[in-house]
Scaffold this active site. Structure first.
Site, short mmCIF file in Angstrom:
data_model
loop_
_atom_site.label_atom_id
_atom_site.label_comp_id
_atom_site.label_asym_id
_atom_site.label_seq_id
_atom_site.Cartn_x
_atom_site.Cartn_y
_atom_site.Cartn_z
N GLY A 174 0.79 -1.22 0.00
CA GLY A 174 0.00 0.00 0.00
C GLY A 174 0.82 1.27 0.00
O GLY A 174 0.33 2.33 -0.39
N GLU A 175 2.07 1.20 0.39
CA GLU A 175 2.91 2.39 0.48
C GLU A 175 3.39 2.80 -0.91
O GLU A 175 3.89 1.98 -1.69
CB GLU A 175 4.10 2.11 1.39
CG GLU A 175 4.94 3.33 1.73
CD GLU A 175 6.06 3.01 2.70
OE1 GLU A 175 7.06 3.73 2.70
OE2 GLU A 175 5.92 2.01 3.45
N ALA A 176 3.25 4.11 -1.22
CA ALA A 176 3.59 4.60 -2.55
C ALA A 176 5.06 4.39 -2.89
O ALA A 176 5.40 4.05 -4.03
CB ALA A 176 3.23 6.09 -2.66
N ILE A 221 5.61 0.84 -3.96
CA ILE A 221 5.08 0.60 -5.30
C ILE A 221 6.02 1.17 -6.34
O ILE A 221 6.32 0.52 -7.36
CB ILE A 221 3.67 1.23 -5.43
CG1 ILE A 221 2.69 0.56 -4.48
CG2 ILE A 221 3.18 1.16 -6.86
CD1 ILE A 221 1.31 1.18 -4.48
#
Length: 806
Positions: free
Chosen positions: A421-423, A426
């Site tokens: 979920g962490e940008a 990603i």
């Protein structure tokens, strides 16, 4: 006839005519994003001679026309379902008539692999029972005539259609309304019948085990089928035995019967039963404690080579080793899912990973291990630590993106884990992916940064199009505008962005479920079609009987226990005589395998189960039912069909396979004593159990006739070899035990009221049953038992003589 005519006329065919005929028959252009085996078929040899209106081109047209009927809208009306069932009947007739020839013609095989299989998979879950029945018949026929070319399709049929439907209606809370999506009982019955029919095919079970359970990249389909049949063979609490339960029992018995038939022609195997991790190779096996990691990865890398090996002993050893590796990988994946750090340490401890850790070894484990938790893996790959970043790069390097469009490559890459979920995580993952994609396709994108930007844009488009919280969806023009100038400063070709937009809008990029019934998305179907084109959709060559026998230990280890338990349920419920006979045949089938391969634990469990149902509570002193009128126990036994048939079967197993019985002798002896308490052991039996001065036991058959000449010769040989064997002491001790048992219970139950005609007939049935058990033969032949079995029989006699009657 058309296929045969084509075989004669295709020699002088012209390529141009074939291409024209194929284009005319296809109707609609092939979607550019699907790599279909139809493209391969178009390069096949000539279809018709000089454009004549018959031959293979005609067959293609007719078969494609029949397949076009197999479709259903949502919701489907009655007319559409009728037309769909009609199309399935046309296809079934074609396969029954000339299905064996389909595989010889690439164009026809392509229609079956792609058009027909996709249509069947689409209509089966949504259709009514007639459509599902026609679908099941078509799937069965497809397996019978061309299963070697339908490996991936058969997997999809089982996991997407048959297994989910066979699970039955979804459980609902009391008082809840029925949902239209719930599986009907009729659909469940049809799906189970199809699975049972498949299990009856001689090659199905070995094919399933070899091509899926022994393949590191495929699910354990044999285990899934057995698990389903085992779960559904038992009725719910307070419910009676229904048709669904009996169908599942039929499936289990069909599997056992196949193993028993093969065992009859195979030599006995020590250590036949495989239950857990077993050393299949030399002492330096991957299963033997600390082993060289290179050996493990050699097994993984060589797994695909087994498909090209000719059938025989060598291939069987390779596949069994693959199965052992797969089992180990699943165990290691479970440890990793609980704690990545401890899981990797565990793999080092057992020798699966090197010490110190190497990034490429960890990446290979992530790529090949089944059962990894995708969220846990995604968090690990997104970790910024140097070693985890190196593992991410090595993991990405295991994918072959050459010649694959960017959206397809991204789908394949994200199928193995869930994006964190962490940008920042990603972004890190997509950077590594973009670099690898540009390396594999330098002409498709300007540079790695361009691939990164478009990949990120695809992820955002996917979220926008398929997140229900987004009310205003992105349009094609907005997507094109957002990606202007991102291909190395230039615009992307409009057709490329249009294709990507359409692919994402119609087929969401999502992590597939890991349960036994994954949904068949468009991307998954594309993978199936692509696998057929690259040769991964073909099963191994036919498994011969001698090779199949080498897998039977694993198969029997999985299926025997639930089969015995399911058969036992039959004795607890009222069933027809035919069902009871089938259940007893199943007991004897398990006994055949256990006796042939000397499986003493299995035999003891089988004998114990049979004696349990042959020894009802009324066999103890007093008899009667409940607190009402007292009924003679022998009469109750004569009226109890299940107890009588179980008794005959128990003594039959003891007579045929006595050498393989150990603790089961206690149950046989207990049953004999119970029969004696009911005064059912005839004088002939009691006399024959007394020691014979000449040979230590009887040589008479139960009906008073002489024993067979072969039996006499056998006894004479044994008498010469064991003149002082002491077997007479065993029989003398047993006859004394019967006498003591009768005294303890007050003899034969004198003083009872006279029996009526029905009661006399029931008691006569009980006596005939005990005569058929041939109790005297079982104990008289104890002189021929092997030492281990004989010792356990003696222990059982000692225990029975010293214990108190129940």
């Amino acid at each position: 006839g058309a296929v045969d005519g084509d075989a004669q006329g295709a020699e002088g065919a012209v390529d141009g005519d074939a291409e024209e005929a194929g284009a005319t028959g296809s109707g609609a252009p092939v979607e550019p994003e699907v790599i279909s085996p139809r493209a391969v078929a178009e390069d096949a040899p000539e279809l018709t001679p000089h454009g004549e209106p018959f031959g293979l081109a005609c067959v293609l047209e007719i078969f494609r026309f029949a397949c076009s009927f197999i479709s259903l809208d949502d919701p489907a009306d009655e007319n559409a379902e009728t037309m769909c069932a009609f199309g399935l009947q046309l296809v079934l007739s074609s396969l029954e008539t000339a299905g064996d020839d389909f595989a010889r013609h690439p164009a026809l095989l392509t229609l079956v692999q792609d058009d027909l299989s996709r249509a069947v998979l689409a209509v089966a879950p949504a259709g009514n029972p007639p459509v599902l029945a026609a679908t099941a018949a078509t799937v069965l026929q497809m397996y019978m005539v061309m299963h070697h070319d339908l490996k991936l399709q058969l997997e999809a049929f089982l996991r997407v259609v048959l297994l989910p439907l066979a699970e039955g209606p979804a459980a609902r809370a009391p008082g809840a309304k029925a949902d239209a999506s719930d599986t009907s009982a009729e659909s469940q019955r049809i799906a189970l019948e199809c699975i049972v029919d498949l299990c009856r095919q001689p090659e199905f079970v070995p094919d399933l085990y070899v091509n899926y359970d022994c393949d590191l990249e495929r699910p354990n389909l044999f285990e899934e089928v057995c698990a389903l049949l085992s779960r559904s063979a038992f009725p719910g609490e307070g419910q009676t035995l229904g048709q669904t339960n009996l169908l599942c029992l039929e499936g289990l018995l069909a599997i056992v019967a196949g193993i028993a038939d093969r065992s009859a022609d195979a030599p006995p195997v020590d250590g036949f039963l495989v239950d857990g991790e077993v050393d299949f190779t030399a002492p330096s096996s991957i299963s033997g404690g600390e082993s060289d990691p290179k050996e493990v990865w050699a097994a993984i890398d060589g797994g695909s080579s087994a498909a090209s090996m000719p059938g025989g002993v060598q291939r069987a050893h390779r596949l069994r080793r693959n199965r052992d590796v797969k089992r180990r990988l699943i165990s290691c994946a479970e440890h990793f899912n609980k704690s990545p750090k401890k899981g990797l340490a565990y793999m080092q401890e057992i020798g699966l990973l090197p010490d110190p850790l190497k990034a490429n070894a960890v990446a290979r484990f992530f790529k090949h291990a089944p059962g990894l938790d995708k969220e846990t893996l995604g968090e690990y790959l997104g970790d910024p630590k140097d070693f985890m970043v190196e593992v991410l790069k090595e993991y990405c390097a295991t994918f072959d993106f050459h010649g694959v469009t960017l959206d397809k490559a991204l789908r394949s890459f994200l199928d193995g884990f869930k994006l964190p979920g962490e940008a920042q995580k990603i972004s890190r993952i997509l950077e590594v992916f973009a670099a690898r994609y540009h390396e594999a396709n330098p002409g498709a994108v300007a540079d790695a940064d361009s691939a990164y930007v478009l990949s990120y844009s695809i992820i955002m488009l996917n979220t926008d199009q398929h997140n229900p919280q987004v009310k205003r969806k992105m349009t094609l023009e907005q997507f094109i505008r957002n990606n202007r100038g991102t291909n190395g400063g230039e615009d992307w070709p409009r057709e490329t962005l249009e294709y990507i937009f359409e692919a994402i809008a119609t087929d969401e990029i999502k992590l597939e479920s890991t349960d036994a019934s994954p949904a068949l998305s468009q991307s998954r179907w594309n993978d199936i079609v692509r696998g057929c084109a690259t040769g991964k959709g073909r099963m191994m060559t036919a498994v011969a009987t001698d090779e199949a026998c080498m897998y039977d230990g694993e198969l029997f280890g999985i299926v025997w226990s639930p089969t015995v338990s399911a058969i036992a349920v039959v004795f607890d419920h009222p069933v027809d005589d035919s069902v009871l006979k089938e259940a007893l045949d199943g007991f004897l089938g398990v006994a055949r395998v256990a006796g042939h391969h000397r499986l003493t634990d299995v035999m003891d469990s089988l004998v114990g189960t049979l004696c349990k149902f042959a020894s009802p509570s009324y066999a103890n002193k007093g008899g009667g039912v409940g607190g009402g009128e007292k009924i003679k126990p022998s009469v109750l036994f004569g009226n109890d069909d299940r107890a009588r048939t179980a008794a005959v079967t128990a003594f039959t197993v003891a007579s045929r396979y006595g050498d393989n019985i150990r603790h089961g002798w206690r149950h046989i002896l207990d049953l004999t004593l119970r029969l004696h308490r009911m005064d059912l052991l005839s004088e002939k039996v009691c006399e024959s159990l007394a020691p014979d001065e000449r040979d230590g036991g009887t040589m008479r058959t139960l009906d008073g006739a002489e024993a067979s000449s072969s039996f006499r010769r056998r006894v004479q040989r044994e008498r010469l070899a064991k003149k002082n064997s002491g077997s007479n002491s065993i029989l003398r001790g047993f006859s004394q035990l019967l006498s003591l048992d009768a005294d303890a219970w007050g003899g034969g139950g004198g003083g009872e009221a006279p029996l009526g005609e029905d009661e006399k007939e029931a008691e006569a049935r009980a006596v005939r049953c005990v005569d058929a058990c041939r109790v005297d033969d079982v104990f008289a032949d104890s002189k021929f038992l092997e030492t281990d079995s004989l010792q356990h029989m003696v222990r059982a006699l000692v225990t029975a003589a010293g214990g108190k009657p129940e």
